[in-house]
Scaffold this motif. Structure first.
Motif, mmCIF file in Angstrom:
data_model
loop_
_atom_site.group_PDB
_atom_site.id
_atom_site.type_symbol
_atom_site.label_atom_id
_atom_site.label_comp_id
_atom_site.label_asym_id
_atom_site.label_seq_id
_atom_site.Cartn_x
_atom_site.Cartn_y
_atom_site.Cartn_z
ATOM 1 N N VAL A 270 0.817 -1.210 0.000
ATOM 2 C CA VAL A 270 0.000 0.000 0.000
ATOM 3 C C VAL A 270 0.852 1.262 0.000
ATOM 4 O O VAL A 270 0.442 2.295 -0.525
ATOM 5 C CB VAL A 270 -0.999 -0.008 1.189
ATOM 6 C CG1 VAL A 270 -0.324 0.286 2.516
ATOM 7 C CG2 VAL A 270 -2.132 0.982 0.929
ATOM 8 N N SER A 271 2.061 1.187 0.529
ATOM 9 C CA SER A 271 2.971 2.342 0.452
ATOM 10 C C SER A 271 3.301 2.660 -1.004
ATOM 11 O O SER A 271 3.277 3.821 -1.425
ATOM 12 C CB SER A 271 4.260 2.057 1.234
ATOM 13 O OG SER A 271 4.001 1.947 2.607
ATOM 14 N N PHE A 272 3.603 1.613 -1.764
ATOM 15 C CA PHE A 272 3.877 1.795 -3.189
ATOM 16 C C PHE A 272 2.651 2.361 -3.889
ATOM 17 O O PHE A 272 2.743 3.305 -4.688
ATOM 18 C CB PHE A 272 4.285 0.476 -3.828
ATOM 19 C CG PHE A 272 4.702 0.598 -5.266
ATOM 20 C CD1 PHE A 272 6.048 0.664 -5.609
ATOM 21 C CD2 PHE A 272 3.758 0.661 -6.279
ATOM 22 C CE1 PHE A 272 6.439 0.796 -6.937
ATOM 23 C CE2 PHE A 272 4.131 0.792 -7.612
ATOM 24 C CZ PHE A 272 5.476 0.858 -7.939
ATOM 25 N N MET A 273 1.481 1.785 -3.604
ATOM 26 C CA MET A 273 0.256 2.200 -4.273
ATOM 27 C C MET A 273 -0.059 3.671 -3.999
ATOM 28 O O MET A 273 -0.479 4.412 -4.896
ATOM 29 C CB MET A 273 -0.909 1.310 -3.828
ATOM 30 C CG MET A 273 -0.767 -0.143 -4.257
ATOM 31 S SD MET A 273 -1.969 -1.244 -3.460
ATOM 32 C CE MET A 273 -3.446 -0.815 -4.362
ATOM 33 N N ILE A 274 0.134 4.098 -2.758
ATOM 34 C CA ILE A 274 -0.140 5.492 -2.406
ATOM 35 C C ILE A 274 0.787 6.434 -3.161
ATOM 36 O O ILE A 274 0.353 7.436 -3.744
ATOM 37 C CB ILE A 274 -0.002 5.693 -0.885
ATOM 38 C CG1 ILE A 274 -1.160 5.017 -0.157
ATOM 39 C CG2 ILE A 274 0.048 7.179 -0.533
ATOM 40 C CD1 ILE A 274 -1.032 5.007 1.351
ATOM 41 N N ALA A 275 2.084 6.121 -3.150
ATOM 42 C CA ALA A 275 3.036 6.974 -3.867
ATOM 43 C C ALA A 275 2.739 6.979 -5.364
ATOM 44 O O ALA A 275 2.815 8.020 -6.026
ATOM 45 C CB ALA A 275 4.466 6.499 -3.599
ATOM 46 N N TRP A 276 2.386 5.814 -5.906
ATOM 47 C CA TRP A 276 2.126 5.686 -7.341
ATOM 48 C C TRP A 276 0.877 6.472 -7.756
ATOM 49 O O TRP A 276 0.838 7.086 -8.814
ATOM 50 C CB TRP A 276 1.975 4.222 -7.709
ATOM 51 C CG TRP A 276 2.102 3.947 -9.177
ATOM 52 C CD1 TRP A 276 1.091 3.689 -10.062
ATOM 53 C CD2 TRP A 276 3.314 3.919 -9.940
ATOM 54 N NE1 TRP A 276 1.594 3.491 -11.312
ATOM 55 C CE2 TRP A 276 2.960 3.625 -11.273
ATOM 56 C CE3 TRP A 276 4.659 4.108 -9.624
ATOM 57 C CZ2 TRP A 276 3.909 3.523 -12.292
ATOM 58 C CZ3 TRP A 276 5.601 3.994 -10.631
ATOM 59 C CH2 TRP A 276 5.233 3.711 -11.944
ATOM 60 N N GLU A 277 -0.135 6.466 -6.901
ATOM 61 C CA GLU A 277 -1.390 7.150 -7.216
ATOM 62 C C GLU A 277 -1.362 8.635 -6.877
ATOM 63 O O GLU A 277 -2.142 9.416 -7.418
ATOM 64 C CB GLU A 277 -2.543 6.468 -6.475
ATOM 65 C CG GLU A 277 -2.830 5.057 -6.971
ATOM 66 C CD GLU A 277 -3.890 4.355 -6.139
ATOM 67 O OE1 GLU A 277 -4.604 5.042 -5.374
ATOM 68 O OE2 GLU A 277 -4.011 3.116 -6.262
ATOM 69 N N TYR A 278 -0.444 9.023 -5.986
ATOM 70 C CA TYR A 278 -0.357 10.429 -5.579
ATOM 71 C C TYR A 278 1.088 10.925 -5.693
ATOM 72 O O TYR A 278 1.683 11.379 -4.718
ATOM 73 C CB TYR A 278 -0.868 10.593 -4.144
ATOM 74 C CG TYR A 278 -2.326 10.220 -3.987
ATOM 75 C CD1 TYR A 278 -3.337 11.159 -4.213
ATOM 76 C CD2 TYR A 278 -2.706 8.930 -3.622
ATOM 77 C CE1 TYR A 278 -4.683 10.824 -4.078
ATOM 78 C CE2 TYR A 278 -4.047 8.578 -3.485
ATOM 79 C CZ TYR A 278 -5.027 9.530 -3.719
ATOM 80 O OH TYR A 278 -6.360 9.197 -3.593
#
Length: 377
Positions: A270-278
Motif C-alpha cells: 500500500v505504500s507503493f500504491m499510495i506513492a504511485w497514485e499520488y
C-alpha cells in the motif's frame, strides 16, 4: 510432493490419499506436556488464523492435554503460525522456555495433519518486549474517515521540535503504526524502533530531523492495504485526510520533496500504491517485503501500462518465511520499473537480505539505510 521441513516442535506429518482439489484440509493436533488453565489459540498469517491476533482463533479442546484445529486451505499457500494462551506473553516455547520463531510450511496437494508437541509456554516474565519509546510521541485516537474503521494515529516528534519553534519538518507516513515505535503495542512485542533509529541518526548528523506519523491498522487491514474499494478510500485518507490533519496541527514541510510513505508486507504494497497514485504528494515510498504478487493477486500487471512517475522507490525483501513467496513479485516489480525507465542506484533501490525473516526486527535492521535515502542530511 516436495519434502516439507518443519521445525515448530516435535511433530509427525501424516497425509491422506485425498486427490488434488481446489481446497485441502489442514489439521493441527497439538499435545501439551502439562495442562493449562486458559484456552489455546492458533495464530498466523491468514485471516482464518486471526492474522496474528493472539486471541481470535480458539482451538478445540479434546482433553486436558490435546487440542485441535482444522481448516480448508488452497494448496501451495504458505502458512506461518504459532500457538498462544490468548496473549503474546504466553506462547508456545521450547523445553528451555524460549519462544519459537514463526514457523511455516507450504500446503501440499493432499489433506494434511500435523501432530505437534508443545513442551513449555513463555511465562510472561522472560518474554519481555524489547526497546522503549525514545523521544516524544503524541496520540490521536479514533481518527475517523467515512467508509473505514476508526484507527489510532501515533506521531513522533524530532528532538528540536519544541525548542526550535520556527522550524518546520519533513514527514514520513507509516502503516501498522502500532508496530513502529512502541514495543508495548506491537503485535509481537518487538517494534521497528524508528524512534531510536531516527533519534540516533539525527544526533550523528546523518539524517534530517523528521516527523514520523504512524497509522494503526484495524481488523480490516487486508482490505485497507489491498487493491480494493476500501483500499482506495484508505489510500486517499493517507494522501489527503491524514496529511491535511498533520499539516494543520504540526509544523511540517508539506511539499512533495518532504513527504514519504513506508510500510512492510501488505503495508509495503500500500505504500507503493499510495506513492504511485499520488506522485504529486509523495517523494516516494519505502516498501519492505512488499506483497506485490501473491496467490492470484498481481499488482505489477495492474500498472503495467502506466508511465514512469517522478518517485524515489526503495524495495527490499528477506530470504526466509513468507518473503520466499514474495520474492517473485519483488523481482517482477523491479524489472517492470526498470522497463519504465527507473535506474537502480538513482531513483530505484532494491535490497535483498537472504538471511532476513518476515519480521519487525529484520525490517528495523534495514530501516536506517532506507530512511537515509529519503532524508539524508
Amino acid at each position: 510432493m516436495k519434502k516439507l521441513v518443519f521445525t515448530l516442535f516435535t511433530y509427525l506429518l501424516l497425509t491422506s490419499c485425498t486427490p488434488s482439489s481446489d481446497k485441502v484440509t489442514v489439521t493441527w493436533n497439538i499435545k501439551l506436556n502439562h495442562p493449562v488453565d486458559n484456552e489455546v489459540y492458533i495464530v498466523g498469517n491468514q485471516d482464518f488464523l486471526g492474522y496474528w491476533n493472539p486471541n481470535q482463533v480458539k482451538m478445540e479442546k479434546v482433553n486436558e492435554l490435546h487440542w485441535t484445529f482444522s481448516h480448508e486451505v488452497a494448496p501451495e499457500k504458505l502458512l506461518e503460525f504459532k500457538f498462544t494462551q490468548g496473549d503474546w506473553k504466553y506462547q508456545a516455547a521450547d523445553k528451555n522456555g524460549t519462544e519459537r520463531h514463526n514457523d511455516e510450511f507450504l500446503v501440499p496437494q493432499k489433506d494434511t495433519t500435523f501432530h505437534l508437541l508443545i513442551e513449555k509456554w513463555t511465562d510472561g516474565k522472560d518474554n519481555k518486549t524489547t526497546g522503549q519509546i525514545t523521544g516524544e510521541v503524541k496520540y490521536h485516537q479514533n481518527f475517523h474517515i467515512d467508509g473505514l474503521l476508526d484507527r489510532d494515529i501515533i506521531v513522533w516528534l524530532p528532538p528540536s521540535y519544541h525548542a526550535a519553534t520556527n522550524k518546520r519538518y519533513p514527514v514520513l507516513y507509516m502503516h501498522d503504526g502500532q508496530n513502529i515505535i512502541d514495543p508495548k503495542t506491537s503485535s509481537f512485542g518487538v517494534d521497528w524502533q524508528v524512534d531510536e533509529t531516527c533519534d540516533s541518526l539525527i544526533k550523528k548528523g546523518m539524517l534530517e530531523e523528521i516527523i514520523i506519523v504512524g497509522s494503526y491498522c484495524t481488523a480490516d487491514r487486508t482490505e485497507d492495504y489491498g487493491d480494493t474499494e476500501k483500499g482506495k478510500i484508505y489510500r486517499k485518507s493517507i494522501a489527503a485526510n491524514l496529511k491535511n490533519f498533520i499539516d494543520k496541527n504540526y509544523r511540517t514541510k508539506p511539499e512533495k520533496q518532504n513527504t514519504a510513505v513506508a510500510g512492510s508486507s501488505m503495508g509495503g504494497l500500500v505504500s507503493f500504491m499510495i506513492a504511485w497514485e499520488y506522485p504529486e504528494t509523495f517523494k516516494g515510498a519505502i516498501c519492505m517485503s512488499p506483497a506485490f504478487k501473491y496467490e492470484d493477486f498481481d499488482y505489477i500487471e495492474s500498472i503495467k501500462s502506466d508511465p514512469k512517475k517522478e518517485l524515489l522507490l526503495y524495495i527490499d525483501n528477506g530470504g526466509k518465511q513468507v518473503d520466499v513467496v514474495l520474492q517473485e513479485g519483488v523481482d517482477k516489480m523491479s524489472s517492470s520499473l526498470k522497463t519504465k525507465g527507473y535506474k537502480e542506484g538513482e531513483d530505484l533501490f532494491v535490497v535483498i537480505d537472504k538471511q532476513a525473516r518476515h519480521s519487525e526486527g529484520d525490517w528495523a535492521k534495514r530501516f536506517p539505510s532506507a530512511i537515509q535515502l529519503f532524508f539524508k542530511k
